[in-house]
Motif scaffolding. Structure first.
Motif, short mmCIF file in Angstrom:
data_model
loop_
_atom_site.label_atom_id
_atom_site.label_comp_id
_atom_site.label_asym_id
_atom_site.label_seq_id
_atom_site.Cartn_x
_atom_site.Cartn_y
_atom_site.Cartn_z
N SER A 137 0.97 -1.45 -0.06
CA SER A 137 0.12 0.33 0.03
C SER A 137 1.35 0.85 -0.47
O SER A 137 1.64 1.42 0.13
CB SER A 137 -0.92 0.12 1.25
N ASP A 168 -2.67 -0.38 -2.91
CA ASP A 168 -4.18 0.47 -2.72
C ASP A 168 -3.11 1.26 -2.10
O ASP A 168 -2.19 1.68 -1.57
CB ASP A 168 -4.24 -0.66 -1.24
N THR A 169 -4.08 2.73 -2.83
CA THR A 169 -2.66 3.80 -3.16
C THR A 169 -3.04 4.62 -1.32
O THR A 169 -2.43 5.29 -0.65
CB THR A 169 -4.08 5.21 -3.27
N ASN A 170 -4.06 4.23 -0.55
CA ASN A 170 -4.09 4.49 0.83
C ASN A 170 -2.69 5.98 1.66
O ASN A 170 -2.22 5.91 1.98
CB ASN A 170 -3.79 3.11 2.12
N THR A 204 -8.39 2.79 -4.68
CA THR A 204 -7.74 3.93 -4.36
C THR A 204 -9.70 4.28 -3.88
O THR A 204 -10.75 4.33 -4.28
CB THR A 204 -7.87 4.32 -5.09
N ASP A 208 -8.51 9.57 -2.36
CA ASP A 208 -7.48 9.00 -2.04
C ASP A 208 -6.92 9.95 -3.99
O ASP A 208 -6.25 10.62 -4.75
CB ASP A 208 -6.72 7.60 -2.27
N GLY A 209 -8.12 9.22 -5.09
CA GLY A 209 -7.87 9.94 -6.45
C GLY A 209 -8.02 10.96 -6.67
O GLY A 209 -7.36 11.25 -7.82
N TYR A 225 -6.08 4.72 -14.13
CA TYR A 225 -4.96 4.23 -13.66
C TYR A 225 -5.41 2.79 -14.78
O TYR A 225 -4.00 1.77 -14.57
CB TYR A 225 -5.44 3.42 -12.39
#
Length: 323
Positions: A137, A168-170, A204, A208-209, A225
């Protein structure tokens, strides 16, 4: 069924796990309940509870909190062969003030064992190379330069061994600037090293996005993405469910399952772990997202990051699915 701790994992998760203290009884209460947390650890537990053979890559201190983490993973059937014990660094901890809509964390992780992690490259690479999925992440990449370097090594070897990478961008702006996060996370998604290829899965949140892509439409964030090469992108939308964009299944808006939120901690992590576990067995992205949505709804309906995560039998029965 809980797998023995020495099983051969089909998916590895990598990051920092910590001991959590969750406030009980309202914002002025001095009562806390102890548990464990950390985004990729939460996801690993979610995957293990869905019956997928799971392993974790990390480091913890040789302290009682480290003992608690090791015992918890082993109880959950998670392979801990790639978790090292650091005698000179503590296990990280954090405190949570529960809120149905937001997360209020206080962290004590500077200088933790995971932030100073040094893995055995041959052992780690050999094991990850036999797995089907490898997940990390944005937090894994943000905790420290050392943990990021270790994660890069594993990602590069996962690509070389054709292990599918999941990201996972987290995003946590308290850990690093958005600009650095954007460059680093997108570098991993696009593929690292000479053998690099795009991550197969990207998860995401809409929040976050927006920060990482500059886009506000979940469909456009997913397309961003997908254009990077990801085969499957999930944009979580909180109470509105999620948007799934998949190379085979196309684009789908999947509503959230009914829930009575009391603590949002770990909801996204449980979604990721259960999605990957179901995807491993069903190869159906839409069904996997629906499955994960139920798990996330159950998770936010209880206190703590992992305690409310349901097991596979409950989810199958609730959704009327076959194993």
């Amino acid at each position: 069924m809980t797998l023995p701790a020495n099983h051969n994992p089909r998916i590895y998760f990598m990051g920092e796990a910590m001991v959590e203290f969750v406030r009980q009884g309202g914002p002025k209460s001095l009562d806390y309940r102890m548990g464990i947390g950390g985004d990729t650890s939460n996801a690993a537990i979610a995957a293990a509870r869905q019956g997928l053979s799971t392993g974790y890559i990390s480091a913890v201190g040789q302290d009682r909190f480290g003992d608690l983490l090791m015992q918890t993973w082993e109880r959950e059937g998670i392979n801990t062969a790639q978790v090292t014990r650091d005698p000179s660094a503590p296990t990280g901890i954090y405190f949570v003030d529960p809120d149905p809509a937001a997360r209020h964390f206080t962290y004590y992780r500077v200088g933790s064992a995971a932030s100073r992690m040094h893995s055995d490259p041959l052992s780690t690479v050999g094991n990850v190379g036999q797995a089907r999925f490898f997940h990390l992440s944005g937090i894994t990449l943000a905790v420290s330069d050392q943990l990021r370097a270790e994660a890069f090594k594993v990602v590069e070897m996962a690509y070389r061994f054709k292990t599918d990478v999941s990201v996972d961008t987290n995003l946590r702006t308290a850990l690093w600037p958005v600009e650095t996060a954007r460059d680093t996370i997108h570098q991993v998604i696009a593929g690292l090293g000479e053998a690099g290829r795009p991550a197969r899965f990207v998860f995401t949140s809409i929040e976050d996005g927006e920060q990482l892509t500059g886009l506000s439409d979940p469909a456009k964030i997913a397309a961003f993405y997908r254009d990077m090469g990801a085969a499957t992108v999930v944009v979580t939308l909180g109470a509105e469910g999620c948007l799934l964009s998949d190379k085979e299944a196309g684009e789908h808006r999947i509503p959230a399952y009914p829930a009575e939120p009391v603590d949002s901690t770990g909801a996204g992590d449980s979604f990721v772990g259960s999605f990957l576990a179901r995807m491993f067995s069903s190869f159906d992205a839409v069904e996997s997202a629906e499955y994960a949505g139920y798990v996330a709804a159950r998770t936010v309906s209880g206190h703590g990051a992992t305690a409310p995560i349901p097991k596979r039998e409950e989810v199958l029965n609730a959704l009327g699915l076959e194993s």
